[in-house]
Design a protein around this motif. Sequence first.
Motif, PDB file in Angstrom:
ATOM      1  N   GLY A 125       0.820  -1.211   0.000  1.00  0.00           N
ATOM      2  CA  GLY A 125       0.000   0.000   0.000  1.00  0.00           C
ATOM      3  C   GLY A 125       0.853   1.260   0.000  1.00  0.00           C
ATOM      4  O   GLY A 125       0.547   2.225  -0.704  1.00  0.00           O
ATOM      5  N   ARG A 126       1.931   1.238   0.768  1.00  0.00           N
ATOM      6  CA  ARG A 126       2.867   2.373   0.778  1.00  0.00           C
ATOM      7  C   ARG A 126       3.506   2.546  -0.593  1.00  0.00           C
ATOM      8  O   ARG A 126       3.679   3.671  -1.071  1.00  0.00           O
ATOM      9  N   ARG A 127       3.851   1.436  -1.236  1.00  0.00           N
ATOM     10  CA  ARG A 127       4.452   1.508  -2.576  1.00  0.00           C
ATOM     11  C   ARG A 127       3.467   2.089  -3.587  1.00  0.00           C
ATOM     12  O   ARG A 127       3.864   2.888  -4.443  1.00  0.00           O
ATOM     13  N   VAL A 128       2.201   1.712  -3.490  1.00  0.00           N
ATOM     14  CA  VAL A 128       1.179   2.283  -4.368  1.00  0.00           C
ATOM     15  C   VAL A 128       1.098   3.783  -4.143  1.00  0.00           C
ATOM     16  O   VAL A 128       1.117   4.578  -5.088  1.00  0.00           O
ATOM     17  N   ASP A 129       1.027   4.185  -2.885  1.00  0.00           N
ATOM     18  CA  ASP A 129       0.925   5.613  -2.569  1.00  0.00           C
ATOM     19  C   ASP A 129       2.152   6.379  -3.061  1.00  0.00           C
ATOM     20  O   ASP A 129       2.021   7.469  -3.632  1.00  0.00           O
TER      21      ASP A 129
END
Length: 110
Positions: free
Chosen positions: A67-71
């Motif tokens: 999720g952090r990578r997507v953000d």
Amino acid sequence: MTGTKRGDVPVTPDGRYIVVRGRLWRRSNPALAEDVRQALVADLMSARRAVGTARRAGDKDALADAGRRVDDAKTALGERGPVWWDDGAPDLNRHMARTTPYRDWFEGLA
């Protein structure tokens, strides 16, 4: 393409947003070099696949990391975080098109 449809998705006349199911979504920064944009999109797609893998595995830590990578990728593309335009116009990301200054344009698409 601005003020027209890109595939099945309308693009606002100023090129800042696409409209999906009546909602505005911020587009990527058009000032990004094409090779940079492509690398960021590849990162985004990889991160989204990792989200799915983590969900299926029930791995909360991997899900948080993905999720952090997507953000991070969406922020680098300009789809999240500070706006990429400099004329002082507000960010209307996620607003319903019918409740924004794009209303007349959006209604004219039908």
